[in-house]
Structures are given as structure tokens and as C-alpha cells.
Design a protein around this motif. Structure first.
Motif, mmCIF file in Angstrom:
data_model
loop_
_atom_site.group_PDB
_atom_site.id
_atom_site.type_symbol
_atom_site.label_atom_id
_atom_site.label_comp_id
_atom_site.label_asym_id
_atom_site.label_seq_id
_atom_site.Cartn_x
_atom_site.Cartn_y
_atom_site.Cartn_z
ATOM 1 N N ARG A 1 -33.168 -25.952 -44.203
ATOM 2 C CA ARG A 1 -32.576 -25.440 -44.992
ATOM 3 C C ARG A 1 -32.637 -23.207 -44.979
ATOM 4 O O ARG A 1 -33.443 -23.006 -44.500
ATOM 5 C CB ARG A 1 -32.769 -25.343 -46.839
ATOM 6 N N PHE A 2 -31.626 -22.780 -44.966
ATOM 7 C CA PHE A 2 -31.612 -21.420 -44.858
ATOM 8 C C PHE A 2 -32.744 -20.804 -45.734
ATOM 9 O O PHE A 2 -33.437 -21.360 -46.857
ATOM 10 C CB PHE A 2 -30.511 -20.512 -45.302
ATOM 11 N N VAL A 3 -33.303 -19.796 -45.261
ATOM 12 C CA VAL A 3 -34.895 -19.180 -46.306
ATOM 13 C C VAL A 3 -34.912 -19.360 -47.414
ATOM 14 O O VAL A 3 -35.400 -19.591 -48.535
ATOM 15 C CB VAL A 3 -35.258 -17.777 -45.567
ATOM 16 N N ASN A 4 -33.170 -18.128 -47.684
ATOM 17 C CA ASN A 4 -33.573 -17.860 -49.877
ATOM 18 C C ASN A 4 -32.546 -19.512 -49.672
ATOM 19 O O ASN A 4 -32.243 -18.672 -51.373
ATOM 20 C CB ASN A 4 -32.830 -16.754 -49.989
ATOM 21 N N CYS A 5 -32.326 -19.961 -50.123
ATOM 22 C CA CYS A 5 -32.024 -21.146 -50.961
ATOM 23 C C CYS A 5 -32.046 -21.572 -52.297
ATOM 24 O O CYS A 5 -33.622 -21.367 -51.963
ATOM 25 C CB CYS A 5 -31.533 -22.776 -49.798
ATOM 26 N N PRO A 6 -31.819 -21.626 -53.046
ATOM 27 C CA PRO A 6 -31.942 -21.449 -53.788
ATOM 28 C C PRO A 6 -33.232 -22.693 -53.934
ATOM 29 O O PRO A 6 -32.673 -24.271 -54.389
ATOM 30 C CB PRO A 6 -31.472 -21.850 -55.272
ATOM 31 N N TYR A 7 -34.390 -22.784 -54.534
ATOM 32 C CA TYR A 7 -35.179 -24.277 -55.209
ATOM 33 C C TYR A 7 -34.231 -24.873 -55.339
ATOM 34 O O TYR A 7 -34.914 -26.142 -55.430
ATOM 35 C CB TYR A 7 -36.887 -23.722 -55.215
ATOM 36 N N GLN A 8 -33.928 -25.072 -57.031
ATOM 37 C CA GLN A 8 -33.543 -26.481 -57.453
ATOM 38 C C GLN A 8 -32.255 -27.503 -57.145
ATOM 39 O O GLN A 8 -32.653 -27.317 -57.349
ATOM 40 C CB GLN A 8 -32.348 -25.639 -58.292
ATOM 41 N N LEU A 9 -32.168 -26.536 -55.977
ATOM 42 C CA LEU A 9 -30.973 -27.702 -54.849
ATOM 43 C C LEU A 9 -32.157 -28.644 -54.778
ATOM 44 O O LEU A 9 -31.408 -30.514 -54.050
ATOM 45 C CB LEU A 9 -30.693 -26.979 -53.327
ATOM 46 N N VAL A 10 -33.966 -28.149 -54.304
ATOM 47 C CA VAL A 10 -34.490 -29.437 -53.064
ATOM 48 C C VAL A 10 -34.647 -30.147 -53.610
ATOM 49 O O VAL A 10 -34.464 -31.994 -53.070
ATOM 50 C CB VAL A 10 -35.564 -28.700 -52.724
#
Lengths: 246, 321
Positions: B209-218
Motif C-alpha cells: 500500500r502507499f506509505v501514508n495509507c491510514p492504518y484503519q484500512l488494514v
């Protein structure tokens, strides 16, 4: 003949190289495969020069040139300028110009006779282009994009432009440039033509993602095949496209 | 049997609670400073006393605190809450360029058949998810529809059966690379076994994923993947395909930061190494002084039976952070 190449897993062949009829510039730092692909095709005909411009590897997008000359941005270092002057043939005039728009490769699309430039280029730069490259200069846009150098790949025998160029624009540009033009893509649908490929009068190098259809269009419009008949593309593609007649 | 009536294009709207999403470099540096503040303020409870003692105290902590305080002042005025919607889609051929961009550094700069690898991921529609920005529906420009999809790709996850795709050039090159890069002989033998003899039970878990992707997505992303794998074991049309998703092991290839003075940090590092890969990707929260760390690749093999534990841990990780 068109060849597929890649620079360190990037398919943007036109970013890391600059091909003209008199010389070829290649970025340093890529694997030897990239360099040797050029050497294999060109080494007995024209010099292949490894260089950087302004310390970067994106040389294809920073410089503009043809067989008469090479224009470099003001960010080019003295060593790079000297290296290029030494390595290129004497008849090629290497000139560093002071232009605010320093990505000359993105602003200027040229062959040996005519050049299309970014509409906002300085008047002095336009005159320098006409002088050093020995071309007639036209300020134009392609499909509404001002970065003509990015969206058009030009040789003395043909040109490939942004896929969304209208028919009227194609006709107008074709009259200005006096070469047949085709609107198409490279690297599996990328519209930034000049970043994806680099071409001169007898050979072209495209990114490794270029599909066979795109490659045959390129070979056809730039007349890179031995028998460069307009109908040959139709005949040859017909064999591969049509499976059986009902 | 097995017809769950799943719609072809599954969309899960992940509505994030309003939180400070760092989309600009300035906001990112404020977040960084803010998260660094607890550590640097702890050893120095009374900044005022230190500043009066000229040349005695270590000038660094008071300066650090001052900087953070002032930035916090600015922060109150300038912080913006950004609402973002992310949508999960099945992979489709139009995502080629986006996925390729995410996987550029998958095998460290080695030139390999990345295009072929991306094609494999995109052909496997039943298992695999891509995450795109939810703002697309408003930007309905007829011609640009396809292009917007490409540019909006934020994350990709998929699991490829190494045995099923063993004949593809990209998989062969990948296996060769993993074996070449393995520095430990015994580990290499085990890896060779997994990659060759037992390949049909091994899944390559590709997650990027892109570096600053919000962690809630994971967590939802991984939930989606493991659910799809278990659905595929029942829903696939042929028995062969169904079996190809009964993974015993997952292989993950990822990046970590390892302290240059390896011995000191081994203990600390092993904590991170034992946890699944996503913890490693979130090391930005943990490591501040990147100059003491060097970037390294990490290959991990996870038993498929441990997957439910992984999912729980994922949820708890997000809950506590």
C-alpha cells in the motif's frame, strides 16, 4: 525495427534515453541490459553516450536535440556539458540555454526539420532552437496539452501523438510537420508517448509493457519495417486478428 | 452448493472516523513531532529550570520541547480534518498500472517480469482486493473514467498459489531471487523445500500500500483476503482450483528497518520479526531515529492455521493505537 526495453523495471524508455539520427544519449546507473540494447542496434552507426544531466537520470526529458544540435537546460553542470561536447560528433552543436522551463524534452518535440514547442517558451529560446537545431519552430498544443514534448514522438518519417488528439488537430499538425501522424498509445495504454518510447529514422525503443498492437502501429507510422507499404499493416494484422472465416 | 449470492463487484465502504490524515508534508511532520513528543518530554519534566542553567544541561531536550510546543500552537489553528472514503474492489485488468506502481520495489530493483506478475494478480478475480479512493463517483468524466481508476489505487492484496503458477516466468524469477537473497543456509534449504516440493500448498501473500495509507484500512483488507481464500475453497468451479486455495503456508516478502548494530537490537527486533508483516510496515510509529537503522528485506513464512490469530491481533492493534 522497434525493440522493447526496460530501465531498472521502469518501462519509460523515453525518460532515460534520447535518440536522434546522429547520436544516442543513455542514462547512467541502469543495468547493462539497457545500455547493451542500444549498443546492439546502434553502436556501428552512431555513438551511444552515457551521461547524466543536472546529476539526474531523466536525461530524455531534460534535453532536446536532433542531428544538428543538442539543447541542455541551465541546470546542466559544467562537467556534463564538457563530457557531452567531447563525446558527440563535431557537427552536433551542444548548447546550454537559460530557460525557465528547464525540462526541454517535455517542452520541445522536434525532428531534423521542424519543431513543436510549449506555448510559453521564451522568444530567445525559440530563436536558439531555430538556430542550433536548424528547424522551423511552431508553438502548438497537442490534445489541449501544452507539454508537446511529452505527448508526441517525432521522427523525419512519421509521428505518434496523444490518443485523444482530434482528427482536425491531427490534420493541422500533420500539415505543419509534413509527416504522417497517428494518435496512439505506448506501454499498454500510457498516453505519455515520448516518455514511453524514443525513435529515430531507422529504429525505435519502446517500454517493455508495450503491446504487440502498439508496437505494430509504431513500426507502421515510423516506417521501421523493410516493406513500408501502408497496406502491409492491415494485411499482417489481419492474419493475427482473424481466427477463422465463417 | 456454495452459491452465496456474492455480487460480482463487492464494495465495502470503510467509513473512517474523522482523524487527522496527513496528506500534506507539513501535516505529516506535525504528526511525527506530535507522536515524538511523549518520549522527549518524559525525561525532562521541568523545561523552564533547564533553560536557565546555561551550558550545563543538554540543550537538545528543551529545544525539542519548545519546537513541539510552538508547532502545537500552530497545529490548533491549522489542523484540518479530512474525510476519506476508501472502496475495496476485485482486481480488474484496468488496474494494471496502479498495481505495477505499488509493486515496483517488490524484488529490490532486480529486473524481472513484473508485468507478468501483475497480470497474474489481476487475472485472479476471486482472491484479491484493490483499494481505491471513494471520490470517483463525483468525477464522472466520460473519457477519463479508466484513467481515474489507475491513479486512485491505494493498496493491493492478493494470495497466489506458487504451485498453480509455477510455470510462469515471473514466479520462477521470484523463487530464484528469494533463494539467492537468503543469507542463512539452513533457512535456504527450508525455503527451497517450500518453494519447490510443497509449492502447491504455499500461497504468496502480496500486500502493498502507499506509505501514508491510514492504518484503519488494514484489518478489513486482510479480513477480505482471508475470507476470499476460504470462500474460494468452496466456490471455485473445479476441484483443482478449490484445492489450490487450501494453503498450508503463506510466504510474505516485505521490508523492515533493522538496527545497524545488529546484536544490540536483535532482542528488540525479534519482537517485531515474530509478528506478522503489517506491524513491520507500521514501523514509522516506532522508529524515530532512522539513521541508526538500515532498510532490509524480510521474507516470512506463516502457517495458514495461524490466520485467525492474525486477524484478531490486527483488530487489537488498531484498537489500541
Amino acid at each position: 525495427m522497434a525493440t522493447r526495453i526496460q530501465f531498472e523495471n521502469s518501462c519509460e524508455a523515453g525518460v532515460f534515453s534520447k535518440l536522434t539520427n546522429a547520436y544516442c544519449l543513455v542514462a547512467i546507473g541502469g543495468s547493462e541490459n539497457f545500455y547493451s540494447a542500444f549498443e546492439a542496434e546502434l553502436s556501428d552507426v552512431i555513438p551511444v553516450v552515457k551521461t547524466s544531466i543536472a546529476g539526474t537520470r531523466i536525461i530524455g526529458r531534460l534535453c532536446a536535440g536532433n542531428k544538428n544540435g543538442l539543447l541542455l537546460p541551465h541546470t546542466t553542470t559544467d562537467q556534463e556539458l564538457q563530457h557531452l561536447r567531447n563525446s558527440l560528433p563535431d557537427q552536433v552543436v551542444v548548447q546550454r540555454i537559460d530557460e525557465r522551463l528547464s525540462a526541454l524534452g517535455n517542452c520541445v518535440a522536434c525532428n531534423d526539420h521542424v519543431a513543436l514547442t510549449h506555448p510559453d517558451l521564451d522568444k530567445e529560446t525559440e530563436e536558439l532552437i531555430a538556430d542550433v537545431l536548424g528547424v522551423e519552430v511552431f508553438r502548438q498544443t497537442i490534445a489541449g496539452n501544452i507539454l508537446v514534448g511529452s505527448y508526441c514522438a517525432l521522427s523525419n518519417r512519421g509521428g505518434l501523438v496523444h490518443p485523444h488528439t482530434s482528427i482536425e488537430d491531427l490534420d493541422e499538425l500533420s500539415t505543419l510537420l509534413q509527416v504522417p501522424l497517428v494518435a496512439g498509445t505506448v506501454n499498454r495504454g500510457s498516453e505519455v508517448i515520448a516518455a514511453g518510447m524514443t525513435v529515430n529514422d531507422w529504429t525505435a525503443f519502446c517500454g517493455s509493457d508495450t503491446t504487440a498492437t502498439e508496437l505494430s502501429v509504431i513500426e507502421s507510422v515510423f516506417k521501421l519495417r523493410e516493406e513500408a507499404q501502408p497496406s502491409s499493416i492491415v494485411d499482417e494484422m489481419r492474419k493475427s486478428l482473424i481466427d477463422s472465416y465463417v | 452448493m456454495g452459491q452465496r449470492g456474492r455480487p460480482a463487484k463487492r464494495r465495502r465502504l470503510s467509513r473512517l472516523p474523522p482523524l487527522l490524515l496527513a496528506f500534506s508534508p507539513f501535516a505529516r511532520s506535525i504528526l511525527f513531532a506530535r507522536s515524538a513528543a511523549p518520549n522527549s518530554t518524559a525525561p525532562d519534566p521541568s523545561p523552564s529550570s533547564k533553560t536557565t542553567e546555561v551550558g550545563f544541561a543538554d540543550p537538545k531536550p528543551p529545544k525539542a520541547i519548545k519546537r513541539i510546543e510552538s508547532s502545537e500552537d500552530e497545529e490548533d489553528q491549522e489542523v484540518e480534518m479530512v474525510q476519506a472514503d476508501f472502496e475495496f474492489f476485485d482486481p480488474k485488468p484496468g488496474d494494471f498500472h496502479g498495481v505495477k506502481l505499488l509493486l515496483q520495489n517488490y524484488l529490490d530493483n532486480k529486473p524481472w517480469d513484473l508485468g507478468g506478475f501483475v497480470d497474474l494478480i489481476l487475472e485472479q478475480i476471486t482472491v484479491g482486493t484493490v483499494v481505491k479512493s471513494g471520490a470517483q463517483d463525483e468525477e464522472e468524466e466520460g473519457d477519463d473514467d479508466g484513467r481515474d481508476d489507475d491513479e486512485g489505487l491505494y493498496a493491493v492484496i492478493s494470495a497466489l498459489n506458487l504451485g498453480r503458477y509455477a510455470d510462469h516466468r515471473c514466479i520462477k524469477e521470484l523463487k530464484q531471487f528469494l533463494l539467492d537473497v537468503c543469507s542463512d543456509d539452513s533457512a535456504r534449504k527450508k525455503l527451497k523445500l517450500l518453494l519447490e516440493k510443497e509449492a502447491s500448498e504455499v500461497g504468496l501473500l502480496v500486500s502493498q500500500r502507499f506509505v501514508n495509507c491510514p492504518y484503519q484500512l488494514v484489518p478489513p483488507l486482510y479480513d477480505a483476503l482471508f475470507d476470499e481464500v476460504s470462500w474460494a475453497t468452496e466456490d471455485e468451479p473445479t476441484q483443482e482450483l478449490r484445492d489450490s486455495f487450501r494453503f498450508k503456508y503463506y510466504i510474505l516478502v516485505t521490508r523492515i528497518f533493522e538496527k545497524k548494530t545488529v546484536n544490540q537490537c536483535k532482542a528488540k527486533q525479534s519482537q517485531n520479526c515474530d509478528e506478522p508483516v503489517i506491524y513491520i510496515k507500521s514501523e514509522d510509529q516506532i522508529f524515530y531515529e532512522l539513521k541508526n537503522y538500515k532498510e532490509m528485506g524480510l521474507v516470512m513464512v506463516v502457517k495458514a492455521d495461524d490466520v485467525p490469530k492474525v486477524r484478531e491481533k490486527l483488530k487489537s492493534l488498531v484498537a489500541e493505537s
